[in-house]
Motif scaffolding. Structure first.
Motif: not given
Ligand SMILES: [Fe+2]
Ligand SMILES: [Fe+2]
Lengths: 114, 326
Positions: B85-103
């Motif tokens: 579960k903790v690993q998933d949350e790290v993954g979510h963080g990476q996916l979302l930061l990807r979306v944010a950094e494109d913006l």
């Protein structure tokens, strides 16, 4: 590449050899090698897969969302589509037969009941 | 974060004053989805960055309360599950930061900048992740009720006008379905357990209730939050989400024999809504804006050490490549 700054790689996952690779998102990585690893960790913690492609975003050629004309469909295309042939069902009934569709033929050909 | 007295209609009128913004809003109101490469008003971009950056950093900071329980989980299966579960949350963080950094790219801001904002309090993270996870029951309760609240928010965002965010949320919500079952499984086990285990669960609920009431934010929304509604970046108000959450979770909490620590909490049949004791919103702002929660400083410092500690790796890897490609 600026020191400590990574590239964006677009990620395509193939879940099965009978399916195409499908775009799932992107990762940030310093090399294609690591992009593949990060992609596996980010997108395949559960799903099974047989292959991943990563492509540097700048190497992708894409159409523009600003140019919808590229996908324009000026003319009626129903002659290319199943929906253009609904009449067949009525005609087959006149000949006391039922209309077939491709799904049932596929199912029949793949099935082993004879 | 001053609350705004402007109504949504007044904010919409303001946007319509500007011809370009009006045309953009018309696209959204027609139900069109916006892509990263589309033209967008600067304020739309800023609102998205603000929301998705905070969401991404919250996923990363959300690992801290639970990761403390990885070494102390009661058995191997629980350890593997909470680790996943903790690993998933790290993954979510990476996916979302990807979306944010494109913006954020047109503003010349990189992943490093988005991460470093945390260390200088330029980006907030969810109030719940500033809290202590004192016992195993806290770890279970986080999975059940905090992830439950996060799922409500994320599910409501699936309809967002910004397509790349919506696509990522689809993937994230699919993984959250495991988080939901994971947290519920821990809490159900404790609720069936010994008197001591049940008391542990009750204590955890008493510690976390206020944080859960804070979770969806104050009923009076800021101007930025209202603009997000007008631009359909989000589609539900804070209070709408809280009401839906209470609807779903209060009966289940009570069914486990737990007592919710709010004597005023009840469903008002005539108003068709939950009434509750208004939490102390000043305390909420001290936690999320000033990082004055019980664990805020300690966890930000841990994150900073990890980020700085890995810097040489990031630099070494890019240096090798720069040399290879010349
Ligand atoms: Fe998450
Ligand atoms: Fe989660």
């Amino acid at each position: 590449m600026r020191e400590g700054i990574y590239d964006v790689y677009e990620v395509f996952v193939q879940h099965n050899k009978t399916d195409h690779h499908v775009h799932v998102g992107s990762v940030l990585a310093p090399s294609p090698d690591l992009a593949l690893h990060v992609a596996r960790e980010n997108f395949l913690r559960r799903d099974r897969a047989v292959s991943i492609w990563v492509v540097r975003r700048e190497d992708i050629h894409a159409t523009s969302y600003q140019d919808p004309d590229f996908f324009a469909r000026e003319t009626d295309k129903t002659y290319r589509e199943v929906s253009g042939y609904t009449e067949n069902g009525r005609l087959w009934r006149m000949f006391k037969q039922r209309m077939m569709n491709i799904e049932e033929v596929v199912e029949d050909m793949r099935g082993d009941d004879r | 974060m001053a609350t705004s007295t402007l109504t949504l209609e007044e904010i919409r009128e303001q946007i319509l004053q500007d011809e370009q913004k009006a045309a953009f809003l018309a696209r959204i109101e027609r139900g069109e989805k916006i892509e990263a490469t589309d033209w967008m008003p600067d304020e739309y971009r800023q609102l998205l960055i603000r929301l998705i950056h905070m969401h991404g950093i919250s996923e990363v900071m959300g690992c801290y309360p639970e990761k403390e329980w990885v070494p102390k989980a009661p058995n191997l299966r629980r350890k593997l599950a909470i680790m996943a579960k903790v690993q998933d949350e790290v993954g979510h963080g990476q996916l979302l930061l990807r979306v944010a950094e494109d913006l954020a790219a047109p503003l010349n801001r990189t992943r490093d900048d988005l991460m470093a904002d945390l260390f200088v309090s330029k980006v907030k993270f969810h109030n719940v992740f500033h809290m202590e996870a004192r016992t195993w029951a806290d770890a279970g309760l986080i999975g059940w009720l905090v992830d439950g609240a996060a799922i409500c928010t994320q599910a409501s965002l699936l309809d967002t006008s910004y397509a790349p965010y919506g696509r990522m949320l689809k993937r994230i919500c699919a993984e959250e379905s495991f988080h939901m079952q994971h947290g519920e499984s821990i809490c159900l086990a404790l609720a069936q357990g010994t008197a001591k285990q049940r008391a542990m669960l009750q204590d955890a609920l008493e510690r976390w209730w206020e944080a859960l009431m804070f979770f969806f934010g104050p009923p009076e929304m800021s101007e930025a939050a209202k603009k997000m509604l007008v631009y359909k970046i989000r589609t539900k108000t804070n209070e709408e989400l809280r009401q839906k959450y209470l609807n779903r979770y209060v009966p289940r909490i009570q069914a486990l024999g737990l007592k919710i620590p709010d004597p005023n909490l009840r469903y008002d049949e005539t108003k068709q809504r939950w009434v509750y004791t208004e939490p102390d919103w000043d305390k909420f702002y001290r936690i999320v804006r000033d990082n004055q929660g019980p664990k805020s400083r300690e966890r930000i410092e841990l994150r900073r050490q990890a980020h700085e500690g890995n810097r040489w790796v990031r630099e070494a890897m890019t240096r090798v490549r720069a040399r290879m490609t010349g």
